[in-house]
Design a protein around this motif. Structure first.
Motif, PDB file in Angstrom:
ATOM      1  N   UNK A   1       7.501   3.168  -5.351  1.00 34.88           N
ATOM      2  CA  UNK A   1       7.769   4.235  -5.913  1.00 34.88           C
ATOM      3  C   UNK A   1       6.516   5.424  -6.409  1.00 34.88           C
ATOM      4  N   UNK A   2       5.461   5.010  -6.490  1.00 38.17           N
ATOM      5  CA  UNK A   2       4.344   6.044  -6.827  1.00 38.17           C
ATOM      6  C   UNK A   2       3.728   6.591  -5.337  1.00 38.17           C
ATOM      7  N   UNK A   3       4.264   6.213  -4.320  1.00 39.83           N
ATOM      8  CA  UNK A   3       4.172   7.073  -3.009  1.00 39.83           C
ATOM      9  C   UNK A   3       4.959   8.475  -3.180  1.00 39.83           C
ATOM     10  N   UNK A   4       6.130   8.279  -3.796  1.00 39.76           N
ATOM     11  CA  UNK A   4       6.958   9.546  -3.994  1.00 39.76           C
ATOM     12  C   UNK A   4       6.090  10.727  -4.210  1.00 39.76           C
ATOM     13  N   UNK A   5       4.888  10.815  -5.044  1.00 34.57           N
ATOM     14  CA  UNK A   5       4.335  11.697  -5.456  1.00 34.57           C
ATOM     15  C   UNK A   5       3.811  12.565  -4.412  1.00 34.57           C
ATOM     16  N   UNK A   6       3.488  11.811  -3.129  1.00 34.06           N
ATOM     17  CA  UNK A   6       2.934  12.437  -2.031  1.00 34.06           C
ATOM     18  C   UNK A   6       3.948  12.698  -0.981  1.00 34.06           C
TER      19      UNK A   6
ATOM     20  N   UNK B   1      12.468  11.164   0.744  1.00 36.27           N
ATOM     21  CA  UNK B   1      12.032  10.216  -0.440  1.00 36.27           C
ATOM     22  C   UNK B   1      11.868   8.689   0.267  1.00 36.27           C
ATOM     23  N   UNK B   2      12.752   8.253   1.040  1.00 33.39           N
ATOM     24  CA  UNK B   2      12.466   7.064   1.841  1.00 33.39           C
ATOM     25  C   UNK B   2      11.365   6.852   2.381  1.00 33.39           C
ATOM     26  N   UNK B   3      11.054   8.088   3.358  1.00 32.33           N
ATOM     27  CA  UNK B   3       9.935   8.195   4.296  1.00 32.33           C
ATOM     28  C   UNK B   3       8.801   8.182   3.303  1.00 32.33           C
ATOM     29  N   UNK B   4       8.794   8.690   2.219  1.00 32.60           N
ATOM     30  CA  UNK B   4       7.294   8.882   1.406  1.00 32.60           C
ATOM     31  C   UNK B   4       7.292   7.558   0.627  1.00 32.60           C
ATOM     32  N   UNK B   5       8.287   6.654   0.385  1.00 31.62           N
ATOM     33  CA  UNK B   5       7.915   5.373  -0.573  1.00 31.62           C
ATOM     34  C   UNK B   5       7.556   4.544   0.375  1.00 31.62           C
ATOM     35  N   UNK B   6       7.529   4.342   1.538  1.00 34.02           N
ATOM     36  CA  UNK B   6       7.124   3.166   2.199  1.00 34.02           C
ATOM     37  C   UNK B   6       5.704   2.940   1.982  1.00 34.02           C
ATOM     38  N   UNK B   7       5.361   1.658   1.718  1.00 35.86           N
ATOM     39  CA  UNK B   7       4.180   1.443   1.005  1.00 35.86           C
ATOM     40  C   UNK B   7       2.905   1.622   1.923  1.00 35.86           C
TER      41      UNK B   7
END
Length: 185
Positions: A63-68, A117-123
């Protein structure tokens, strides 16, 4: 909505709308058929028809990737707005669609946001080749709906047809330019 309508009719012991039930069954069938390529992909890549927990952990969500998530739109390498600028008028078209059909426009906007959001949240997402045309295919229909709504709005304006041709030519030239740049490395 239609499922809730069926439930209400069942509770009130009224007859079920068989036409609506058939349409829902067709939708479910098409949805299942459209998911088959994903399962074939899992079989080819992972050796199983479904993904295991170990594979999910490797490609899990952070979920921290959502910031990007903004990088999906603005990344210089393969950002959506640079590689697919046609999305800009499509999003504007969703605004015009909202004025005519609130439900459809809100559903399209929510799907678009969830997809981003799904695309951004991939680790393992690194904003490299992350949202170019191959990732945009999943929400291409939303762009088509937005473009159709924008076209419907613009075409009623006097003297708009030449501008539509110019805009189409500009987007086509932009695409050819990107193909040449990508091919040149």
């Amino acid at each position: 909505e239609s499922l809730m309508l069926h439930i209400k009719k069942l509770r009130s012991s009224k007859s079920i709308d068989t036409n609506l039930l058939k349409k829902n069954a067709v939708f479910l069938g098409i949805f299942c058929i459209s998911a088959i390529p994903q399962f074939i992909f899992f079989r080819m890549v992972y050796g199983l028809w479904f993904v295991t927990k170990a594979q999910l952990d490797k490609h899990s969500f952070d979920p921290t990737n959502l910031l990007h998530a903004y990088k999906i739109f603005t990344a210089a390498d393969h950002g959506l707005l640079w590689w697919m600028p046609i999305v800009i008028p499509a999003i504007i078209g969703l605004w015009y669609l909202y004025k005519r059909d609130h439900v459809l426009a809100l559903n399209c906007a929510i799907l678009f946001i969830l997809f981003v959001a799904f695309t951004a949240s991939v680790k393992q997402w690194m904003a490299i080749a992350s949202f170019s045309s191959r990732h945009f295919v999943g929400i291409l229909s939303i762009s088509g709906i937005g473009l159709a709504a924008l076209y419907d709005r613009i075409v009623i304006m006097p003297k708009s047809r030449p501008w539509l041709w110019c805009a189409g030519a500009l987007f086509a030239l932009w695409n050819v330019n990107l193909i040449i740049q990508y091919g040149a490395g």
